[in-house]
Design a protein around this motif. Structure first.
Motif, short mmCIF file in Angstrom:
data_model
loop_
_atom_site.label_atom_id
_atom_site.label_comp_id
_atom_site.label_asym_id
_atom_site.label_seq_id
_atom_site.Cartn_x
_atom_site.Cartn_y
_atom_site.Cartn_z
N TRP A 215 33.59 36.65 48.37
CA TRP A 215 33.61 37.49 49.56
C TRP A 215 33.11 38.89 49.19
O TRP A 215 33.17 39.28 48.03
N PRO A 216 32.61 39.65 50.15
CA PRO A 216 32.06 40.98 49.84
C PRO A 216 33.11 41.95 49.30
O PRO A 216 34.32 41.80 49.55
N ASN A 217 32.63 42.93 48.57
CA ASN A 217 33.43 44.07 48.11
C ASN A 217 34.64 43.66 47.27
O ASN A 217 35.65 44.36 47.24
N GLY A 218 34.53 42.54 46.58
CA GLY A 218 35.61 42.09 45.73
C GLY A 218 36.82 41.56 46.47
O GLY A 218 37.89 41.37 45.87
N ALA A 219 36.69 41.29 47.77
CA ALA A 219 37.81 40.78 48.55
C ALA A 219 38.20 39.38 48.07
O ALA A 219 37.36 38.60 47.62
N ASP B 237 42.69 43.89 49.86
CA ASP B 237 41.67 43.01 49.28
C ASP B 237 41.31 41.87 50.23
O ASP B 237 41.06 40.74 49.82
N TRP C 299 38.64 40.99 53.40
CA TRP C 299 37.46 41.39 54.16
C TRP C 299 37.69 41.00 55.62
O TRP C 299 37.75 39.82 55.96
N HIS D 251 26.83 36.73 55.77
CA HIS D 251 27.19 36.67 54.35
C HIS D 251 27.01 35.25 53.82
O HIS D 251 26.47 35.06 52.72
#
Length: 290
Positions: A21-25, A269, A271, A281
């Protein structure tokens, strides 16, 4: 004679791919609202058009529910997707325009919320086409996401959706992560952002005189939602909500939803994204995997 079904899975899609998942989620949350209004009561039961108190359940959307839900999303600065039947957009234009103005995604939810029936393919296609036409006329949008009215679909309709430009569906209940459908001809179909039945507020907060069901309060629902979310979060899935302004726009349930969304936000954490963002995505990860 009892039909003899071949022993193969009804859904031929490959298993959901593993991707970050984006941004380390660690997981995703998809907040989806079905803005059925009166169509929830007349689409599959036209006789209810003569039962004004019955259909007034749906009238709550335009009078109170949509505006209150938008207030909540604005307060928490959260994105959502609103799946709107075409009839609702035309009948409650003044209530639906602020959804678009607030920057939320508009999804397709049929025209009159009629359940798709494989026995009448032409009517099912017309429901899709009229929905597109009405949403374009009322709101100037052509959605890329679809949630099946009454939660049903069939192969020919899935192909029609794909040919009409639908890039994702959020109706099936057979996974916890997004995957891509396979059409009847073997070609790629829309992405599926699967639904978790536990997050359908209609199950807990809607009853009527003609369909008496118990109503469940905060002490039953909030722990259920938190527990189901935490387990999905631990497995790296997507928590997909099926919410209705005529249910979660009611006073107690509005506060219940706010408390749940605040809980998820506090994790840090997760998204939280629209259906279109999740689909984009997925498609990006799909291209990278080629």
């Amino acid at each position: 004679m009892t039909p003899d079904f071949p022993p193969v899975p009804f859904n031929r899609a490959a298993p959901a791919p593993d991707f970050p998942w984006p941004n380390g989620a660690k997981s995703a949350l998809f907040i989806g609202f079905d803005v059925d209004a009166e169509t929830a009561w007349i689409g599959n039961t036209p006789a209810n058009a003569d039962r004004l108190v019955t259909v007034s359940h749906g009238g709550y959307d335009g009078r109170v529910g949509i505006a209150r839900i938008l207030m909540l999303l604005d307060e928490l600065a959260l994105p959502a997707t609103f799946f709107i039947p075409g009839w609702t957009a035309l009948a409650h234009l003044a209530a639906c325009e602020p959804i678009l103005a607030a920057g939320h995604e508009i999804g397709h939810h049929g025209y009159l919320h009629r359940r798709p029936d494989r026995g009448d393919i032409d009517a099912a296609r017309e429901e899709i086409d009229r929905g597109f036409e009405a949403l374009g006329q009322a709101l100037g949008v052509r959605p890329i996401g679809y949630r099946a009215p009454s939660g049903e679909n069939f192969p020919e309709l899935m192909s029609h959706l794909a040919a009409s430009g639908i890039r994702y569906s959020s109706s099936f209940r057979d996974d916890i992560r997004p995957y891509r459908h396979i059409l009847a001809d073997g070609g790629p179909g829309p992405v599926e952002i699967p639904v978790n039945f536990a997050f359908d507020d209609w199950n807990f907060g809607m009853s009527s005189r003609v369909d008496p069901r118990p109503l469940f309060g905060r002490d039953a629902i909030l722990p259920l939602w938190i527990d189901e979310f935490e387990a999905t979060h631990a497995w790296g899935g997507v928590t997909t909500m099926v919410l209705h302004p005529q249910v979660s726009g009611r006073p107690m349930r509005w506060h219940l939803l706010r408390d749940f969304l605040r809980y998820v936000q506090a994790k840090g954490d997760v998204w939280i994204a629209s259906g279109a963002e999740i689909t984009q995505h997925f498609e990006r990860m799909e291209r990278m995997a080629e």
